[in-house]
Write a protein that holds these residues in place. Structure first.
Motif, PDB file in Angstrom:
ATOM      1  N   TYR A 145      38.710  30.316  40.508  1.00 15.49           N
ATOM      2  CA  TYR A 145      40.050  29.753  40.763  1.00 15.49           C
ATOM      3  C   TYR A 145      40.638  29.158  39.485  1.00 15.49           C
ATOM      4  O   TYR A 145      41.835  29.325  39.199  1.00 15.49           O
ATOM      5  N   ARG A 146      39.835  28.459  38.728  1.00 15.34           N
ATOM      6  CA  ARG A 146      40.323  27.883  37.474  1.00 15.34           C
ATOM      7  C   ARG A 146      40.629  28.987  36.449  1.00 15.34           C
ATOM      8  O   ARG A 146      41.592  28.880  35.681  1.00 15.34           O
ATOM      9  N   LYS A 147      39.813  30.041  36.410  1.00 17.96           N
ATOM     10  CA  LYS A 147      40.090  31.154  35.494  1.00 17.96           C
ATOM     11  C   LYS A 147      41.418  31.820  35.805  1.00 17.96           C
ATOM     12  O   LYS A 147      42.102  32.320  34.900  1.00 17.96           O
ATOM     13  N   MET A 148      41.794  31.826  37.066  1.00 19.57           N
ATOM     14  CA  MET A 148      43.065  32.436  37.464  1.00 19.57           C
ATOM     15  C   MET A 148      44.244  31.482  37.288  1.00 19.57           C
ATOM     16  O   MET A 148      45.366  31.812  37.694  1.00 19.57           O
ATOM     17  N   GLY A 149      43.981  30.309  36.768  1.00 16.54           N
ATOM     18  CA  GLY A 149      45.058  29.368  36.519  1.00 16.54           C
ATOM     19  C   GLY A 149      45.384  28.476  37.702  1.00 16.54           C
ATOM     20  O   GLY A 149      46.454  27.851  37.730  1.00 16.54           O
ATOM     21  N   GLY A 150      44.502  28.373  38.675  1.00 19.11           N
ATOM     22  CA  GLY A 150      44.752  27.526  39.823  1.00 19.11           C
ATOM     23  C   GLY A 150      44.657  26.054  39.471  1.00 19.11           C
ATOM     24  O   GLY A 150      43.851  25.647  38.632  1.00 19.11           O
ATOM     25  N   ARG A 210      47.542  46.762  42.510  1.00 18.84           N
ATOM     26  CA  ARG A 210      47.150  45.726  43.474  1.00 18.84           C
ATOM     27  C   ARG A 210      45.734  45.992  44.011  1.00 18.84           C
ATOM     28  O   ARG A 210      45.532  46.142  45.209  1.00 18.84           O
ATOM     29  N   TRP A 211      44.797  45.990  43.109  1.00 21.02           N
ATOM     30  CA  TRP A 211      43.429  46.349  43.487  1.00 21.02           C
ATOM     31  C   TRP A 211      42.605  45.132  43.896  1.00 21.02           C
ATOM     32  O   TRP A 211      41.520  45.274  44.460  1.00 21.02           O
ATOM     33  N   TRP A 212      43.093  43.944  43.661  1.00 19.54           N
ATOM     34  CA  TRP A 212      42.293  42.742  43.903  1.00 19.54           C
ATOM     35  C   TRP A 212      41.928  42.597  45.381  1.00 19.54           C
ATOM     36  O   TRP A 212      40.751  42.577  45.740  1.00 19.54           O
ATOM     37  N   TRP A 213      42.947  42.464  46.214  1.00 18.69           N
ATOM     38  CA  TRP A 213      42.683  42.292  47.650  1.00 18.69           C
ATOM     39  C   TRP A 213      42.135  43.564  48.282  1.00 18.69           C
ATOM     40  O   TRP A 213      41.292  43.515  49.180  1.00 18.69           O
ATOM     41  N   ARG A 243      47.284  41.343  36.699  1.00 15.19           N
ATOM     42  CA  ARG A 243      48.177  40.373  37.325  1.00 15.19           C
ATOM     43  C   ARG A 243      47.440  39.762  38.516  1.00 15.19           C
ATOM     44  O   ARG A 243      46.992  40.464  39.418  1.00 15.19           O
ATOM     45  N   PHE A 244      47.297  38.447  38.530  1.00 13.17           N
ATOM     46  CA  PHE A 244      46.495  37.776  39.555  1.00 13.17           C
ATOM     47  C   PHE A 244      47.075  37.988  40.950  1.00 13.17           C
ATOM     48  O   PHE A 244      48.297  38.069  41.113  1.00 13.17           O
ATOM     49  N   PRO A 245      46.223  38.049  41.953  1.00 12.62           N
ATOM     50  CA  PRO A 245      46.682  38.350  43.310  1.00 12.62           C
ATOM     51  C   PRO A 245      47.353  37.138  43.947  1.00 12.62           C
ATOM     52  O   PRO A 245      47.171  35.993  43.502  1.00 12.62           O
ATOM     53  N   PRO A 246      48.131  37.352  45.001  1.00  9.47           N
ATOM     54  CA  PRO A 246      48.672  36.211  45.754  1.00  9.47           C
ATOM     55  C   PRO A 246      47.556  35.520  46.545  1.00  9.47           C
ATOM     56  O   PRO A 246      46.472  36.074  46.731  1.00  9.47           O
ATOM     57  N   ALA A 247      47.828  34.316  47.004  1.00  4.35           N
ATOM     58  CA  ALA A 247      46.858  33.522  47.789  1.00  4.35           C
ATOM     59  C   ALA A 247      45.540  33.399  47.022  1.00  4.35           C
ATOM     60  O   ALA A 247      44.460  33.727  47.527  1.00  4.35           O
TER      61      ALA A 247
END
Length: 619
Positions: A377-382, A543-546, A312-316
């Motif tokens: 950013y594009r890979k995460m759907g931004g 929540r390992w991303w950040w 699940r992609f991180p916030p911000a």
């Protein structure tokens, strides 16, 4: 022949008398407000040495005056002619490289008349009449242990402005003396200058206490030439043997070997433990339904349960990807600088060569930050990729400009040479505006267009799973402490020598050791990040991303704590200008550590998480 090398040792004897001084008088007086001809900045970057200038020295030998400053404040320097000394009617500056300007050099032609291989027993330089204000300025400089720096054929020649005598308790003696005679000792081989030094022992100093104004002082000098069989190409060895500042930088192989052994043991421990644990996890999770155990040890082996949330992609997402982009850029920058140093492209006696190369490389590696940030950013759907590129370009440039503006303003107010001329400021801004920023945009466009899907091995559900509470030793704070301290311990030995070079008087030449330590730092960061990510996933926290960024990025905090220890306990720096410059640029350095190591940590964790879930048998 003997050169005067006792001055530095005398300084160390009275070192404790000046340590901890709350306020330092600067030479900011009406003298420092005098205008000088515009400084000419050469387009050369100072990466290699100047062409051989000494072949034409059968005539006049040019002596450039450069700067003066407190002995214990390496980066608080002023123009030599800001002191009331002998100066020409029209000050003519030497053309400087970008690196020399960044290093605070402000070389100007002096009044010394030296002819190649011509002895001068004693010659008058000039006579100066001092007012009470001028004498007070000189006394302040001498009491603060001001030294001067001249340059002869790219060889720095240093000495003290005067001499301070203190002694006794009752009565207390405090005498200030001015060195009015300088003796130049120059070694040569054929028509090449090999080494130059200055001595003050030939004539007694002038006592500045209790004199009446106007007070006239006659400045004189002498020149002595000595043959030397050393080759011109090897004269750097001669400079290192006789150094004005005290030598503390030594080969430290034993400490490095000790750190390498500890690091390899740590890496081996992490790899072996995780390999055995993962092998057991795969054996349990990939069993058939008939053989599956009724209950899993979710404290240690609960990472399968969060397979629908782990990607699940991180916030911000925008600032997250910007950090990865700028961190990748600094990784490329640091690797490039070290490779150039290993290839011998930097002359340690060439002022500011590494600084100039780093600025140019930063501009040209901006395409890396744009590409990595926009691609991720594009890979995460931004969707807001333009905002993401602008954020990436300003993520480091913005804080750097703010810190530099404060430091440069204070240096300008003090009249110090660390304040960059407006021509250099325009050059650096143009470098970023016309090279750095456009390359960031170009890299971002390529990164956006070449981006593919994230290709997560697990499907992510729309509703996030509830995260159970964890004990303190598994909290974010504990992970940041462990993830920051272990990489810091890998570089703690080398960190002292780096600080002694950046904020002291040392000349760092052990780039091979530094490259090894750099590799150790990245390896430890990656291994610790993988281990901490595994422990977090085992606790069913997806929540390992950040956290992967902050756990290793916290190494910058430990570096800053060490910087405070170095400033207050290992150095004798003082004064507002030196303090602001030290902590300002140290904060930026720690910020770079955060970006670099956070990027390494994330990509190592991403590789690990992909690996374990690709090899997991899905339900």
């Amino acid at each position: 022949m003997k050169f005067d090398t006792s001055q530095a040792s005398k300084v160390m004897q009275i070192r404790s008398r000046f340590k901890g001084r709350a306020k330092r008088k600067s030479i900011r007086t009406s003298t420092s407000r005098k205008t000088y001809p515009r400084l000419r900045v050469d387009s050369r970057l100072g990466i290699s040495s100047h062409p051989n200038l000494s072949k034409s020295l059968k005539g006049c030998v040019l002596v450039y005056v450069n700067k003066v400053g407190p002995y214990f404040n390496p980066h608080e320097t002023y123009h030599y002619y800001q002191l009331p000394v002998c100066r020409p009617d029209k000050v003519e500056h030497k053309s400087l490289t970008l690196g020399e300007v960044l290093d605070g050099d402000r070389m100007a032609v002096s009044l010394y008349n030296i002819t190649f291989r011509k002895e001068v027993a004693k010659d008058e330089l000039c006579k100066v009449k001092y007012s009470e204000k001028d004498l007070e300025l000189l006394r302040t400089a001498i009491e603060d242990l001001y030294y001067f720096e001249f340059v002869i054929d790219d060889i720095p020649v240093r000495g003290f402005i005067g001499h301070l005598e203190e002694g006794g308790f009752l009565p207390h003696n405090h005498k200030v003396f001015l060195w009015a005679h300088l003796s130049f000792n120059i070694e040569y081989n054929g028509d090449h200058i090999i080494y130059a030094n200055v001595s003050t022992k030939e004539q007694a100093p002038i006592n500045l206490d209790g004199v009446t104004t106007p007070f006239e002082v006659t400045f004189t000098y002498s020149v002595h030439w000595f043959p030397n069989e050393l080759k011109y190409e090897d004269r750097g060895k001669r400079m290192r043997e006789n150094y004005f500042f005290p030598k503390t930088l030594e080969i430290h192989w034993l400490s490095i070997i000790n750190s390498m052994v500890l690091v390899f043991l740590l890496i081996g421990f992490v790899v072996i433990i995780l390999t055995r644990v993962l092998k057991s996890d795969f054996a349990r999770y990939n069993l058939g339904e008939d053989d599956e155990s009724d209950e899993l040890d979710q404290d240690d082996n609960g990472w399968k349960i969060i397979q629908t949330d782990v990607f699940r992609f991180p916030p911000a997402k925008s600032i997250f990807c910007a950090i990865l982009g700028v961190g990748s850029q600094f990784l490329a920058l640091a690797t490039g600088i070290l490779m150039m140093a290993l290839l011998g492209m930097f002359n340690v006696h060439r002022h500011g060569a590494i600084n100039a190369a780093a600025i140019v490389l930063y501009a040209f590696t901006s395409c890396i930050s744009g590409y990595v940030a926009a691609n991720m950013y594009r890979k995460m759907g931004g969707e807001s990729w333009v905002w993401n590129i602008n954020l990436t370009s300003a993520l480091f440039a913005g804080p750097f400009f703010l810190v530099w503006s404060v430091i440069n303003s204070v240096a300008w107010a003090y009249g110090a040479t660390q304040a960059l001329p407006w021509t250099t400021v325009v050059l650096l801004m143009a470098l970023w505006v016309f090279i750095g920023y456009p390359l960031t945009v170009i890299g971002g466009i390529f990164g956006k267009n070449w981006a593919q899907g994230f290709d997560a091995p697990c499907r992510t559900k729309n509703i996030a799973r509830e995260i159970p509470s964890v004990p303190l030793y598994r909290s974010t704070l504990a992970h940041c402490v462990v993830g920051g301290f272990l990489p810091f311990s890998a570089i703690s030995v080398e960190l002292y020598y780096i600080f002694a070079t950046l904020w002291g008087r040392e000349q760092y030449t052990l780039f091979g050791i530094l490259f090894i330590v750099y590799g150790i730092l990245l390896s430890v960061t990656a291994c610790i990040s993988v281990a901490l990510t595994y422990f977090q996933l085992s606790a069913e926290d997806y929540r390992w991303w950040w956290r992967s960024i902050f756990s290793a990025g916290s190494t910058g905090l430990f570096v800053f704590l060490y910087a405070m220890f170095y400033y207050f306990k290992r150095s004798n720096m003082s004064g507002m200008l030196q303090t602001i410059e030290f902590f300002g640029y140290t904060l930026l350095t720690c910020y770079v550590f955060f970006l670099m190591l956070g990027t390494v940590s994330f990509f190592a964790s991403l590789k690990f998480v992909r690996y374990i879930y690709v090899n997991l048998k899905m339900d």
